[in-house]
Scaffold this motif. Structure first.
Motif, PDB file in Angstrom:
ATOM      1  N   LYS A1333       0.958  -1.350   0.049  1.00  0.00           N
ATOM      2  CA  LYS A1333       0.123   0.169   0.029  1.00  0.00           C
ATOM      3  C   LYS A1333       0.874   1.176  -0.057  1.00  0.00           C
ATOM      4  O   LYS A1333       0.165   2.296  -0.164  1.00  0.00           O
ATOM      5  CB  LYS A1333      -0.744  -0.015   1.316  1.00  0.00           C
ATOM      6  CG  LYS A1333      -2.335  -0.927   0.898  1.00  0.00           C
ATOM      7  CD  LYS A1333      -3.001  -0.707   2.278  1.00  0.00           C
ATOM      8  CE  LYS A1333      -4.489  -1.412   2.086  1.00  0.00           C
ATOM      9  NZ  LYS A1333      -5.418  -1.128   3.194  1.00  0.00           N
ATOM     10  N   ARG A1340       0.711   1.031  -7.551  1.00  0.00           N
ATOM     11  CA  ARG A1340       0.212   0.043  -6.379  1.00  0.00           C
ATOM     12  C   ARG A1340      -0.519  -1.145  -6.906  1.00  0.00           C
ATOM     13  O   ARG A1340      -1.430  -1.172  -7.562  1.00  0.00           O
ATOM     14  CB  ARG A1340      -0.799   0.904  -5.271  1.00  0.00           C
ATOM     15  CG  ARG A1340      -0.876   0.089  -3.972  1.00  0.00           C
ATOM     16  CD  ARG A1340      -2.009   0.818  -3.100  1.00  0.00           C
ATOM     17  NE  ARG A1340      -1.377   2.075  -2.837  1.00  0.00           N
ATOM     18  CZ  ARG A1340      -2.088   3.196  -2.173  1.00  0.00           C
ATOM     19  NH1 ARG A1340      -3.327   3.013  -2.025  1.00  0.00           N
ATOM     20  NH2 ARG A1340      -1.367   4.480  -1.993  1.00  0.00           N
ATOM     21  N   GLN A1383      -1.590  -6.171   0.583  1.00  0.00           N
ATOM     22  CA  GLN A1383      -2.258  -5.232   1.777  1.00  0.00           C
ATOM     23  C   GLN A1383      -1.356  -4.482   2.616  1.00  0.00           C
ATOM     24  O   GLN A1383      -1.832  -3.941   3.462  1.00  0.00           O
ATOM     25  CB  GLN A1383      -3.520  -5.942   2.352  1.00  0.00           C
ATOM     26  CG  GLN A1383      -4.584  -6.453   1.538  1.00  0.00           C
ATOM     27  CD  GLN A1383      -5.156  -5.372   0.770  1.00  0.00           C
ATOM     28  OE1 GLN A1383      -5.426  -4.246   1.198  1.00  0.00           O
ATOM     29  NE2 GLN A1383      -5.450  -5.551  -0.499  1.00  0.00           N
ATOM     30  N   GLU A1385       1.445  -2.630   4.563  1.00  0.00           N
ATOM     31  CA  GLU A1385       1.984  -1.207   4.652  1.00  0.00           C
ATOM     32  C   GLU A1385       3.374  -1.219   4.722  1.00  0.00           C
ATOM     33  O   GLU A1385       3.994  -0.836   5.348  1.00  0.00           O
ATOM     34  CB  GLU A1385       1.467  -0.612   6.051  1.00  0.00           C
ATOM     35  CG  GLU A1385       0.238  -0.509   6.490  1.00  0.00           C
ATOM     36  CD  GLU A1385      -0.556   0.586   5.569  1.00  0.00           C
ATOM     37  OE1 GLU A1385       0.125   1.705   5.236  1.00  0.00           O
ATOM     38  OE2 GLU A1385      -1.850   0.447   5.166  1.00  0.00           O
TER      39      GLU A1385
END
Length: 1930
Positions: A1333, A1340, A1383, A1385
């Protein structure tokens, strides 16, 4: 128990506390804490840096400080009660600390170190202040230093300017805004324009005299000389040097350092010089003669000069070396410095010793006291002070001086009976009246102590000597009277004795008999002769004699002996005690001569001012004494004399004597009755003003009125004291009458000359000074009324003289500044007059600067929050009188163009700022009542409308960034606070008066526009502030943006149906507001968009307008850097964020127009994503790759989703610029092509746009074409350039523009040349996955294929990507990541190399096309890429892993082909197929065979500079021992079990067999070629390879190839080299019968056996013979390997992950060493090799050609990567029988012509039969390696030829020629000419087809194959899809 603290409120942490206890508050040393509660040695509170976190901490960790508490309770504020300077230092140093570290990070080393020093200095000063041991003056000094350094640091770091009053910060709330403005402006001015010092001082330090032969002591005399006036302007600085040329007293700096003080700015000019005269003390002659006397004389040595202007260039402390000159004749010595200045070279030259004077000179600027402070070290060590000659520019009272300057000029003497002139020395003494010589009063100059006598220097043999030596005689006043100066003249003998013989003397008394001193000027003195031994000590003997020729001629005409001899001196007195003026003496002694009083009073105006001020008190006493004596007689004269003296003090020179007069009036004045006479005379003058013709004298009187009133008032006070206040009423009446006369004179209008108006002006300019005097005797109100009446009597006519208008205003200004105005009572009386005059001037827009100053002063006195009744009333008056005119003035002056001069511009800004400050002050003072009264005062709505429009416009002006300097945040915040308060008051008026039927669009629009720009101001964006600054602002003002946002929302809701007027106009402005990252503000504003969409939907059924405006504005705002992630979420999110308003999407979902609304939000959100990425990527420091990718994403969005053409074109050009910057020329060309495709070849006019001028569409398209061609050329994409050249050439041709057509054709030709001549590197391609992300939206969780840079391999590319994304983690596997990675970070990069799959195979499969051309089609217009990953399915056989080795093949399809407008494109589709082990084996063999063919072909055509690649490849295949070689494939796939279990693989197994046999054939031919070129040192390896090959064949079961079986042909990619092989004897019998070899286990019953000649030892010998005839291997391989041939790799081969090759048996070769057995065959696994040069076949002699089986298309191995393995399997094979050549014909006898077929010929799939025509000719067996039949990419695929075609037949004429030709000798000319046969031109081979060519830009189409005999093939295969011709797809 916790108790709230009473006194312990504020403390500083003295030891860090970790806060590990429950509820503990972590604290660092130095933190400040606010304490709330206490309990048993613990405190509870919070750190001021983070007030939200509260906790407990030990009380011992905190040092308590005194503080006062505001708002006690929950929201209490604690303010430390320390010196405000300390508080400011502390907070400032904290702010600096953070920024200081950032300087280090940003590598701003210089500022980092400077700030570090300043911070340390401030800390040091802070300690001094805290200790508190400083004196009051020292404390002020320290504070001044602190604030100066704080201001410097703030300025350097771009922080705000701090307003200060007496070194302490001021709270803007405590002072009026005008005062705040002045403080800010004062500090700003101070910062910008340093005040020029009017005083300057010259520091001189004598270092040494550098001279080779000194040996004598020296005197050095410095002085300043004005060459313009030809006179010295300073005293002398005198010092002595020893025999070495160094100062005699080095330990006493005052003896060799001096400060020339009090130089005015006028003296710092080019014609003022520093002169240095050097006198030696020694013999008469410099040379040492025998018998010369040893007496010491002062003799001239040399002179040096330097212009003072040379020091102005830089205040350098470096030593200067001054050249020392000597005059040619001694008689010129007195003017040597003038000659040097005038450069009269003939009169002087360098001193014989070439001396140089080392001095240090420095100019210091400022007041002497300031210099003492700043250069304290200079003064503490000691320095002599050298004054200017005479008084300085300003004479200070109390200055005591009594200096007589004597210049010894010259003398005229007789020979005295000698044959030669005398050597005259003058000796000077000061003799007092008693006859004693005064000791120590002759000063040679500063730096030397005064002496009792003076000896002049001696000029050799000169009877008219000129000295020009200046001496200062500081004689005390008491010694002056009766003293005289005596000059004695002696002749200095040069003889041995060196006697000095007295021969005369002169004298001059210092004071005359009448008490006057010696007058200034030159005096010719009489030289009195005397005897050598005359005793002059008895002064009475000569004092009676005349002393001066002037006196002698005037008084005593009798002849005096020897009057021919004279002596001249110049005297100049500088005394504050003695006067040379007789009139002055007469006045002071008026009582002795009463009859002379009138004359003395008349002459007072002629007396020099300096004489008067010297005796000011005495003079004034005299005047008032005379007045008391007889006021009737002398009243008027005394008055005039007093006026003269008062006006004398106005002169700047005597300005400082005003305090002397003030002191005199206060303390010494005793004229108690004088007031009557003074008032009477003054009134008499005032009454006469209107009638008088000449007014100069009256004006002088009016000018002096201040002091006249002072005398009147003091006199009256003295009288009252003496008499107990008698005659008070009479005095008041006198004053009233006087002022009545004044009012009358002021009310008169000037007619004619204007003299009257001048007098009025003079009166007004000095009148305000009288107020304070009147207040001493009268009540405030009385004085105010008097002044009001006087000022009110001024003529109101506007066209009076302008100068008078200005003076009137100045008078008003002084009145406002006066003490009288500060009293509220008097202020209320005076205010109407003041406002009346201001209003008049403002209306005329005259004297605005003065008006602004007056208004500022008016408001300075009205403090904020003054609720006094008087103040409120004053505000009422000001609002009524000035508010409107003030607004108009601001509008007027801000709309004017700014003046050009910098001084004028500053003035302009000042006046604007002052008016603005006045307006803000007024508005801040206004209360509800004032606003209500103001709004009620408008009679009509029109008036109110005009007022509101006016004030909104003014507010918009005030908000402009340029209104105040950028660091005036304090001022801006105050202004904004006032504006928002006023707007809140006025919005009510707007709602009440201009809604519903009275709706006025203009005023509402103005209101909204003001509100929007108010919110958007930079100074209100608290997010950009430091935490401490943000906290202060929020505490003081709150967030004003939110307040204004709520007001906008409220006003919008009130609009009702009128909202439609503002749609879509207000979308942009409101959107700008919502982009501010303030949650509350956004929550307030975003619902307005919902409302707009709703109303627009109601009006027109859609909200296209809203959408268009929204998108346009978003783009422009985001590119300015506004907006953030949260904003996008707020727009999009369904969850209500932050406040009472649901998000926009949730609101929309309730509406009937939900679908289109949601769609709009989705579009806007996607646009936001791209714009945010674009904004972030465009920041400084980002890499070009990111910027380009982001711009492409945005550009495509505008094209595809929004269809915004103009935005699309703008971004095309932004992208183009980025490509050019990154030198991506091909991509730049493709980018510009996007714009080009939008244009037509038409004459439609186009407007000016971006950098394009106004032009026609045709011209712009032409310009674009040329730019694109240029970029394609620079990017080596010449084929694309050619297409564009043709297009533009067509246009030129259609317009008959042959000149440009010619140029274009030449350009096209040059591009063709470049294709053939220049080398192009084929780029690598890499697949990159961006997961996580943290990547920008356009990357992305997407995968891309990127075109690498030249020479960029996988490792380099991977490193580059990691540099571009420094926080990314590189994934180490090629598997598709799972959802957790998507997903995360974080940032994950997955990179691996991929193989391009060209879409069109036509050019690549065509024969005879050079590699230069093919290389372009291999890597251009690529949509599809491939990546292989090997894996094992099922159980892995350890003995033979190929049984289970599958390959996962991933095909990637891009959204656009590469190269294109970017170096990378997103993967649109991916396909994954699995290849079985058998298919894998087939492909591995195909690739390896292809690689071998390429290498062999390159080797034959001499393209390889090194044979190593071929050697390694052959060795790898033949000696593949690790994996078992091809035998592993036999074991895996040819066994019965596999065939039975996989019946569907029958064809594939057959194909694998063919490939194995084909590989054997290729290897056999490769070894033959290898033998020819192998260097000597590699012969053993070659022999080993040949042996291994036979072992390999036997392992395959191949003994010999059957002649009657059709084998797979050996195809070479660039056509066969013209090389034939002799068939081995074993394969052909002499009688032509067929020899059937034993059946190989590889052959199977359905097909006849293969035939071929095996490479027997005989063949080997023959090959050796070939090699023997060839060039030596050294000659062939002497070049270095090139990048294109140095590697065996081929990217078209299997993926690097496939670790398999044709399997070979470990036991295949008994001769192999272990090392070779276990070497892995890596050559198959490497990336592909790209030969870039064209391959030309090299023929060998026909006699040596080997007969190869020639096969047709049917059996060609396929290398089309688009085909799957089954499609590649060969179709059914067909056999033909071949008759061998007759045995009787030897190869050498039957040599034939080299056969060079056309590249388009196709041959029979079988061997050519033994036809009678070709009998005996080996040419019938054209090798299957022949170029004509081997292209791997033929245009016909899977074609089956059922018939065997006859071989080519030759005409009879060819046959005899062939027979006659002899075998040429080795390397004959014949052979060399045949080495590079040229194929026939295509145009001659075959007619052009009707269809135009596809993209290679060639003038011919692909031709169908044909047989030599004309028989055309049947059933041609499908033609490959031609490349599209559209330019847009380039």
């Amino acid at each position: 128990m916790w108790i709230p603290t009473e006194h312990e409120k504020y403390g500083v942490v003295i030891a860090s506390f970790r806060g590990t206890v429950p509820y503990g508050l972590s604290l660092e040393i130095g933190d400040t804490v606010q304490i709330l509660e206490k309990c048993d040695g613990w405190y509870r509170g919070f750190a001021l840096k983070n007030p939200n976190v509260k906790g407990i901490f030990p009380s011992s960790y905190v040092h308590l400080k005194n503080a006062c508490v505001k708002n006690k309770g929950q929201f209490e504020m604690v303010i430390p009660t320390e010196d405000s300077v300390i508080t400011e230092m502390t907070s400032t140093l904290r702010d600096w600390g953070t920024m200081w570290k950032q300087l280090y990070v940003r590598n701003e080393g210089d500022l980092f170190h400077r700030l570090w020093h300043i911070m340390n200095e401030i800390l040091d000063l802070r300690r001094q202040v805290l200790v508190g041991h400083l004196t009051h003056d020292r404390m002020k000094d320290v504070k001044r230093h602190i604030t100066a350094r704080l201001d410097w640091g703030n300025e350097q770091l771009g922080l705000d300017l701090v307003p200060r009053k007496e070194y302490a910060m001021v709270d803007p709330e405590d002072i009026s805004i005008t005062e705040l403005y002045r403080l800010m402006e004062h500090r700003h001015r101070k910062k910008d324009t340093p005040v020029q010092a009017s005083n300057h001082h010259l520091f001189v330090q004598m270092k040494s005299l550098m001279c080779s032969n000194l040996g004598e002591e020296l005197e050095v005399i410095f002085s300043l000389f004005d060459s313009k006036e030809n006179r010295p302007i300073s005293e002398r600085f005198f010092l002595r040097l020893n025999r070495n040329g160094l100062p005699k007293a080095p330990d006493k700096p005052e003896r060799h350092c001096s400060l020339f003080v009090d130089l005015g700015s006028s003296e710092l000019r080019r014609d003022v010089y520093i002169t240095v005269h050097i006198i030696r003390i020694g013999r008469m002659g410099a040379e040492r003669k025998k018998n010369a006397c040893s007496t010491q004389y002062r003799r001239p040595f040399g002179c040096a000069v330097l212009s003072i202007a040379d020091l102005l260039t830089g205040d350098t402390k470096d030593d200067l070396i001054l050249k020392v000159y000597m005059c040619n004749t001694e008689s010129e010595w007195y003017q040597i410095h003038e000659n040097i200045i005038k450069k009269l070279n003939a009169r002087y030259n360098l001193t014989g010793s070439n001396a140089g004077l080392a001095v240090s000179l420095q100019l210091l600027h400022g007041d002497i006291e300031q210099i003492r402070r700043e250069y304290s070290s200079v003064f503490s060590h000691g320095v002599s002070i050298t004054r200017k000659l005479g008084f300085s520019n300003i004479i200070m009272p109390g200055e005591m001086r009594n200096d007589l300057y004597i210049t010894i000029e010259r003398g005229e003497f007789e020979k005295g009976g000698k044959s030669v002139a005398r050597n005259v020395e003058v000796t000077m003494f000061i003799v007092e009246s008693s006859g004693q010589i005064l000791k120590d009063f002759i000063s040679f100059g500063s730096g030397e102590l005064p002496a009792s006598e003076y000896h002049s220097f001696v000029l050799y043999h000169n009877n008219s000597p000129r000295w020009s030596e200046l001496l200062k005689l500081p004689i005390p006043v008491d010694k002056f009277r009766g003293a005289h100066i005596r000059f004695e003249f002696r002749h200095c003998s040069t003889k041995e004795k060196g006697e000095k013989k007295l021969f005369g003397f002169s004298f001059v008394p210092l004071m005359q008999e009448d008490g006057r001193t010696l007058p200034d000027g030159t005096h010719e003195l009489i030289v009195h002769k005397c005897e050598e031994n005359t005793n002059l000590q008895d002064t009475t003997r000569y004092l009676k004699l005349p002393f001066s020729k002037g006196i002698l001629l005037g008084n005593n005409h009798q002849a005096i002996k020897a009057t021919k001899e004279s002596f001249w001196i110049t005297s100049f007195l500088c005394s504050t005690k003695l006067t040379q003026n007789g009139d002055m003496l007469d006045l002071l002694k008026w009582r002795t001569h009463p009859d002379k009083i009138t004359g003395c009073l008349s002459k007072i105006k002629e007396i020099d001012g300096s004489e008067i001020v010297k005796f000011l008190q005495d003079t004034l006493d005299t005047l008032f004494g005379i007045l008391d004596e007889n006021s009737q007689k002398y009243g008027s004269k005394v008055f005039d004399s007093l006026v003269h003296i008062i006006n004398l003090l106005q002169d700047s020179k005597f300005h400082h004597f005003k305090p002397v007069m003030d002191t005199y009036i206060e303390s010494h004045f005793a004229g108690a009755l004088a007031y009557r006479d003074l008032i009477k005379v003054l009134k008499w003058y005032v009454d006469r003003i209107t009638e008088a013709e000449r007014q100069e004298h009256i004006q002088e009187v009016l000018k002096a009125q201040e002091y006249i009133f002072k005398y009147i008032v003091q006199s009256r006070r003295l009288f009252s004291l003496a008499t107990g206040g008698q005659n008070e009423e009479e005095f008041r009446c006198c004053i009233q009458e006087l002022l009545m006369s004044v009012r009358f004179f002021l009310s008169q209008e000037s007619k004619g000359s204007g003299a009257l108006s001048q007098s009025q002006a003079v009166f007004l300019s000095s009148f305000p000074a009288v107020y304070s005097e009147l207040l001493k005797l009268f009540d405030v109100r009385e004085v105010a009324n008097l002044v009001q009446d006087t000022l009110g009597s001024l003529p109101t006519i506007v066209h009076v003289d302008d100068s008078l208008q200005a003076v009137k205003l100045q008078c008003i200004g002084k009145t406002v500044e006066s003490q009288l105005y500060t009293n509220p009572d008097s202020r209320y009386i005076l205010l109407p007059v003041v406002l009346h005059h201001l209003h008049m001037h403002l209306q005329e827009q005259k004297d605005l600067i003065m008006c602004a100053r007056i208004l500022s002063n008016v408001f300075c006195l009205i403090k904020k929050n003054s609720s006094e009744k008087s103040v409120l009333e004053e505000i009422d008056v000001i609002v009524a009188s000035l508010l409107d005119i003030l607004l108009r003035t601001i509008l007027e002056i801000t709309s004017r163009p700014q003046p050009s001069g910098s001084a004028m511009r500053l003035q302009f800004q000042d006046v604007t700022g002052e008016f603005v400050a006045c307006l803000l002050s007024l508005l801040r003072q206004m209360t509800d009542r004032h606003y209500q009264q103001l709004l009620d005062s408008f009679n009509t709505k029109e008036e109110l409308r005009d007022f509101l429009l006016q004030i909104f416009t003014v507010f918009r002006i005030l908000i402009r960034p340029e209104m105040f300097p950028k660091d005036w945040t304090v001022m801006r915040l105050v202004a904004n606070n006032v504006i928002i308060t006023t707007v809140l008051y006025l919005s009510d008026a707007l709602r009440k008066n201009f809604l519903n039927e009275n709706f006025d669009y203009k005023i509402w629009d103005s209101y909204f526009y003001l509100a929007v720009i108010f919110i958007n101001q930079l100074c209100l964006q608290l997010e950009m502030f430091t935490p401490s600054k943000k906290k202060k602002v929020l505490e003081k003002y709150g967030d004003m943006r939110v307040t204004m946002g709520c007001e906008i929302f409220s006003m919008w809701q009130n609009l009702g149906e009128h909202k439609l007027h503002f749609i879509p106009a207000l979308i942009g402005p409101f959107l700008e507001v919502t982009l501010i990252p303030q949650a509350d503000l956004r929550n307030v504003m975003i619902p307005i968009f919902h409302d707009m969409m709703d109303w627009e939907q109601r009006r027109s059924g859609n909200f296209k307008q809203v959408e268009a405006k929204l998108i346009d504005k978003l783009d422009s705002l985001m590119s300015e850097g506004k907006g953030d992630e949260t904003y996008r979420e707020l727009f999009n999110s369904i969850i209500p964020l932050f406040g009472p308003y649901p998000s926009l999407l949730k609101k929309i979902e309730r509406e009937t127009w939900r679908e289109s609304g949601v769609s709009l939000i989705a579009t806007v959100t996607r646009l936001m994503e791209r714009l945010l990425d674009y904004r972030d990527c465009m920041k400084m420091g980002e890499v070009d790759g990111k910027k380009i990718g982001c711009t492409v994403s945005l550009l495509n969005f505008y094209k595809t989703e929004l269809n915004k053409e103009e935005m699309y074109i703008r971004y095309i050009h932004k992208l183009y610029d980025l490509h050019l910057k990154a030198q991506n020329f091909t991509e730049a060309a493709y980018t510009l092509l996007l714009y080009d495709e939008l244009l037509e070849w038409s004459d439609r006019p186009l407007r000016e746009f971006l950098t394009y001028p106004m032009q026609t569409e045709w011209q712009r398209k032409e310009h674009l074409h040329l730019a694109i061609i240029q970029n394609f050329d620079r990017g080596k994409c010449w084929e694309n350039g050619i297409v564009l050249c043709r297009k533009i050439a067509e246009q030129y041709e259609s317009y008959y523009d042959y000149r440009n057509l010619s140029k274009m054709r030449m350009m096209e030709a040059s591009l063709y040349d470049k294709i053939m001549d220049q080398q192009r590197l084929e780029p690598e391609f890499f697949r990159v996955g961006f997961y996580g992300k943290k990547f920008p939206f356009f990357l992305r969780n997407k995968e891309f294929v990127c075109r690498g840079h030249d020479y960029e391999r996988l490792e380099a590319f991977q490193q580059r990507m990691l540099n571009e994304f420094p926080h990314a983690i590189a994934m180490q596997h090629a598997n598709q990541p799972d959802e957790t990675i998507f997903q995360a970070e974080a940032q994950y990069l997955q990179i691996y190399a991929v193989t391009p799959i060209p879409e069109s195979q036509e050019v690549l499969q065509r024969e005879g096309v050079p590699d230069n051309i093919k290389s372009f089609y291999k890597v251009n217009h690529i949509w599809k890429f491939r990546y292989d990953r090997p894996f094992h399915k099922g159980t892995k056989d350890k003995e033979n892993e190929f049984k289970s080795l599958w390959v996962e093949r991933t095909s990637l399809y891009l959204v656009q082909s590469l190269p294109g407008i970017s170096r990378w494109f997103e993967v649109e589709k991916r396909e994954v197929v699995e290849m079985s082990p058998l298919e894998n084996a087939i492909e591995v063999l195909e690739n390896k065979n292809q690689q071998l063919k390429t290498l062999i072909s390159q080797c034959q055509t001499r393209q390889m500079q090194n044979i190593n690649p071929l050697t390694m490849c052959l060795n790898g295949v033949i000696d593949a021992a690790v994996n078992g070689g091809v035998s592993r494939y036999q074991e895996a796939f040819f066994v019965k079990e596999y065939i039975l279990s996989h019946p569907e693989d029958g064809e594939k197994i057959a194909r694998l067999r063919e490939l194995m046999l084909e590989q054997a054939q290729i290897l056999e031919f490769g070894l033959a070629v290898h033998e020819k070129f192998v260097p000597q040192d590699m012969r053993p390896l070659h022999k080993k390879l040949v042996d291994q090959f036979f072992v390999m064949k036997s392992s395959l079961g191949i003994q010999e190839f059957s002649a009657c079986i059709q084998a797979s042909p050996v195809h070479f990619p660039n056509g066969s080299p013209r090389v034939c092989r002799n068939s081995a004897p074993a394969s052909m019998s002499p009688d032509g019968t067929r020899v059937i070899p034993r059946r190989s286990p590889l052959s199977y019953p359905a097909v006849n056996r293969y035939s071929s000649s095996s490479l027997s030892s005989q063949a080997s010998a023959e090959v050796s013979n070939i090699t023997g005839q060839s060039e030596s291997s050294d000659e062939v391989f002497n070049m270095q390997p090139s990048p294109s041939t140095s590697s065996l790799s081929s990217t078209h081969s299997a993926s690097p992950n496939v670790t398999s090759s044709a399997p070979s048996s470990a036991r295949a070769s008994p001769l192999l060493s272990d090392k070779h057995k276990h070497s892995r065959e890596n050559s198959c696994l490497s990336p592909r090799e790209r030969p870039c040069s064209a391959i030309y076949p090299t023929p060998v002699e026909p006699s040596q050609r080997l007969l190869f089986n020639h096969i047709g298309e049917g059996a060609l191995p396929r290398s089309d990567p688009n085909l799957s393995a089954p499609e590649k399997a060969s179709p059914a094979r067909h056999t033909t029988s071949v008759s061998p050549s007759p045995a009787g014909r030897s190869p050498l006898k039957g040599s034939v012509q080299s056969f060079t077929p056309s590249p388009v010929e196709y041959h029979s799939p079988g061997l050519i039969s033994n036809s009678p025509v070709l009998s005996g000719s080996y040419s019938s067996g054209i090798s299957s390696l022949s170029r004509c039949s081997t292209s791997e990419t033929s245009g016909f695929e899977n074609q089956v030829n059922e018939q065997s075609a006859p071989g080519p037949s030759y005409s009879g004429s060819e046959e005899p020629g062939r027979k006659e030709s002899k075998t040429p000798p080795p390397y004959s000319v014949y052979e060399r000419t045949l080495r590079r046969p040229v194929p026939l031109p295509h145009s001659l081979s075959i007619p052009v087809t009707a269809e135009p060519p596809a993209l290679p830009p060639k003038p011919l189409a692909a031709r169908p194959g044909h047989l030599e005999n004309g028989t055309r093939r049947t059933e041609p295969g499908p033609r490959p899809r031609p490349l599209p011709r559209k330019v847009s797809q380039l």
